[in-house]
Write a protein that holds these residues in place. Structure first.
Motif: not given
Length: 128
Positions: A21, A24, A46, A48, A55, A57
């Motif tokens: 994604s 972060r 992040d 998926k 989501m 981390q």
């Protein structure tokens, strides 16, 4: 029980398919006086996660190159581990889980989208 090195995870059972994604945040080192330094300690991304259906981390060390993969590119974690951090409070401690890995790499480099998929046109259509 003390798990000094965290809990080693089975990637397929724990995560299934992981899709990139975004970056972060970056965690920076602290100077001796408690101020934030310019040196980066780790980066958190992040991803998926199909098995967790949300989501997640994942943190990787700062000495690993910044990941700038296309959105939704399928990725793989290298040596993922679940670990904890505890913060004392008046009732005992609050414990938070986090995932760290040695690296995040593209899973099937030949089958990945190139560039931003939102800018692609359908085959046979022209841009207007």
């Amino acid at each position: 029980m003390r798990l000094a090195n965290g809990i080693v995870l089975d990637k397929e059972k724990t995560f299934g398919v992981l899709k990139f994604s975004a970056l972060r945040h970056e965690v920076r080192m602290e100077n001796e006086d408690g101020t934030t330094s310019e040196e980066i300690k780790r980066r958190t991304y992040d991803l998926k996660c199909s098995v967790q259906e949300r989501m997640i981390q994942v943190s990787i060390p700062a000495d690993v190159a910044v990941k700038d993969y296309p959105y939704n590119a399928e990725v793989e974690l290298i040596n993922p581990v679940a670990d904890t951090v505890a913060n004392a409070n008046f009732r005992g401690a609050d414990v938070d889980w986090y995932i760290k890995a040695d690296d995040i790499i593209l899973k099937n480099k030949g089958n990945q989208p190139v560039g931003n998929p939102q800018n692609h046109t359908l085959q046979g259509q022209s841009k207007k």
